[in-house]
Scaffold this motif. Structure first.
Motif: not given
Length: 651
Positions: A583-587, A598-612, A616-622
């Protein structure tokens, strides 16, 4: 003397008594002889080291001697044991981490040239060192010192139930570490009571001198503060500005410590352009499903997320530079990143696990990148609650404002006193509300907008899911507060236009949804009297999972329920599902960019370019992450060192 007088006693036996003055130092020397072995045995079992145990016992005797009048009035050995435990706990806090064997198993090798008792003693010491700090304290006090559970709880400041559960886990761990050998006594204690007395006298003299110096310095500080540091609040009169205060505040820079005056000379390590049209997109499973007032047009598996890299990799999110923080952790969570690339952070969070022992305020600083490193600027400090220093939790930021809860102790299960405070645009810190105003409510989450502040409370710290209540207060001169705006609240978030709240319908009383809780509603609270509904849908559309986090900015709404992240656009009426394993811990949302941890320590980013969409996974731990404009900052902890990475959305 006549016969009558000679037959009378000179002193009345009924009133006669002999008063013997005890020799204070002799009594202390005797105490060293009787209690020394007991205290040394305790210290050795706690330290696992002969020299540390001797130093700990000597320090204990020195402090006991200073308070001998108080100690001798009760049970001197128990008094000294308490001092010893406090000294050892302080030592654990300074050490930060205890050394353990690499594989967590205590290796016992046969040593034919060593005596059996030495091997057993070494085995016990290493086994105790391998235990977590709290388990070690409980096992030593409960079994090796034969203290009852209630007394152990009192000594350590925890509940009896915690003593029982911690003791059970500690014994189970010891059984796995120790062999079948019998546990022998620790080394014998040898000390010259008179030598201990001489050292205790010297220590007492040093302590009195230091105490006098502190008293003199305190008086000088108070005098200077009264003369220069105003304004001073005088009962019945109010704030009074004393002579020199304006001069001192200008010289020391006590004014203007807010966020508006921050600046950064940060220069990117890598120059990125807007060209690259080869940036990868993340494959989405095409679908068409009604989701409330929106249509889900695609499902993205987070396992397909891309890695970030420099501009040459052709990624939409590029790394500018990375700062190595060492073991110092900076929490770049949702809404703590803002203008000038500054990240708000508590500078002394190592103390957050034991608020009862804080000796001063917690410091809120703005971390600013500068020439490959970082600078920290103080923007606020916590205050005392009920005579104890507090620390900050639930920190959020919106524009040049920030808000947080201050509390004194998270080790206590149940309700803890708290104060809600806000750093305003002029750099001043204001109190918004406290636990006295809302009775027994437990602090929850905080959110800010341009015009108001919102916060949630719960009945206890154990409350989970959609069980919180929302309260709001207007910003500005009025500062009006409105309690219990919504109940059954699931999540809260900041946005410039208003406070975002997700709750289950049925909260708020008649006229504001008095159903059975079958719907989840997301609202934008614009002001004390004005709200707008962003989303309303059945709980089964969320797979009967409660909303755990929410974010919103400029028409883009993001909410998490279970392991699914829903990203919808109010302008087009469409959205995506992003499915992961935690689950996501903070948005955090800024324009078209969405970041989350996320609760397991990963961090992500979602970008949209021309609607697509591109994930990206930014971090995998803590990992923690925040976004502001085209800037993304995230942290990670790996190889025993933390890093803070500055990246950007390139287009």
């Amino acid at each position: 003397m006549n016969a009558e007088t000679s037959e009378r006693p000179v002193v009345d036996p009924a009133r006669a008594h002999v008063q013997v003055t005890e020799d204070r130092d002799a009594e202390f020397v005797a105490f060293v002889g009787t209690a020394g072995p007991y205290l040394y045995r305790t210290a050795h079992l706690l330290c696992g080291d002969t020299y540390q145990a001797e130093e700990l016992v000597q320090a204990t005797f020195e402090r006991t001697y200073r308070a001998w009048s108080k100690a001798r009035a009760g049970e001197p050995r128990a008094y000294a044991r308490r001092i010893l435990m406090n000294l050892r706990i302080d030592g654990w806090r300074k050490e930060r981490r205890s050394s353990v064997t690499d594989d967590g198993v205590v290796p016992i090798s046969p040593a034919p040239d060593h005596a059996h008792d030495v091997a057993v003693r070494d085995e016990l010491g290493r086994a105790l060192r391998a235990l977590p700090t709290r388990q070690r304290r409980v096992v030593v006090l409960r079994h090796l010192l034969d203290l009852p559970e209630a007394q152990v709880a009192g000594e350590l400041g925890i509940s009896v139930g915690t003593v029982k559960s911690t003791n059970a886990r500690g014994l189970a761990r010891l059984r796995s570490l120790l062999s079948a050998s019998a546990i022998e006594a620790v080394p014998e204690f040898h000390a010259d009571g008179h030598q201990v007395l001489r050292q205790a006298r010297k220590a007492a003299r040093r302590w009195r001198v230091a105490q006098g110096a502190v008293a003199v310095a305190s008086v000088l500080v108070v005098v200077l503060g009264l003369l220069l540091a105003g304004p001073v609040r005088v009962p019945g009169i109010g704030p009074v500005v004393l002579p020199g205060s304006e001069w001192l505040r200008e010289v020391l820079g006590l004014d203007g410590r807010g966020l508006a005056g921050l600046s950064s000379d940060h220069v990117d390590d890598v120059g990125c352009t807007r060209s690259d049209d080869d940036a990868p997109t993340t494959p989405a499973e095409t679908t068409a499903a009604d989701w409330g007032d929106f249509t889900i047009i695609g499902v993205i598996d987070l396992a397909d997320a891309h890695a970030v890299g420099p501009c040459s990799d052709g990624a939409d999110v590029a790394v500018d530079h990375r700062i190595v923080l060492g073991t110092r952790w900076v929490d770049v969570d949702a809404s703590t990143l803002g203008a000038h690339e500054s990240v708000l952070d508590w500078s002394d969070q190592d103390y957050l696990f034991d608020g009862d022992r804080l000796t001063g305020p917690s410091i809120l600083v703005a971390q600013i990148p500068s020439k490959g490193s970082r600078e920290a600027t103080t923007v606020a400090r916590t205050e005392q609650i009920d005579g104890r220093w507090s620390y900050g939790i639930g920190l959020v930021r919106e524009g040049d404002r920030a808000a947080w809860f201050e509390t004194t102790n998270t080790q206590i299960t149940g309700t803890s006193p708290w104060t809600l405070r806000m750093l305003d645009t002029d750099g001043s810190v204001k109190t918004v509300s406290d636990s006295a105003a809302l009775k027994v409510a437990e602090a929850g989450a905080v959110a800010l907008s341009d015009d108001m502040i919102g916060w949630t409370t719960a009945l206890t710290s154990q409350s989970t899911g959609c069980t919180k209540a929302l309260h709001t207060a207007a910003l500005g001169d009025s500062g009006s507060s409105r309690p219990n705006v919504r109940e059954r609240v699931c999540a809260l978030a900041s946005s410039p236009g208003g406070v975002v709240v997700a709750y289950q319908e049925g909260s708020g009383g008649p006229g504001i949804g008095a159903g059975d809780g079958g719907l989840t509603v997301v609202e934008l609270v614009l002001s004390q009297a004005d709200t707008t509904t962003l989303l309303s849908l059945r709980n089964d559309d969320l797979e009967d999972e409660p909303v755990s986090a929410v974010g919103y900015d400029d028409g883009r709404l993001v909410l998490a329920a279970g392991d699914v992240l829903y990203v919808v656009d109010a302008r087009t009426g469409t959205g995506y599902q992003l499915r992961g394993e935690s689950p996501a811990a903070a948005i955090d949302v800024s324009g078209e960019t969405v970041v989350w941890s996320t609760a397991d320590g990963a961090a992500y980013a979602l970008v949209s370019r021309d609607g697509a969409p591109s994930v990206f996974q930014l971090s995998r731990a803590q990992g923690t992450v925040g976004v502001h404009g085209d800037r993304i900052v995230w942290t990670a902890f790996h190889d025993n060192a933390a890093t803070m990475t500055y990246g950007r959305v390139r287009w």
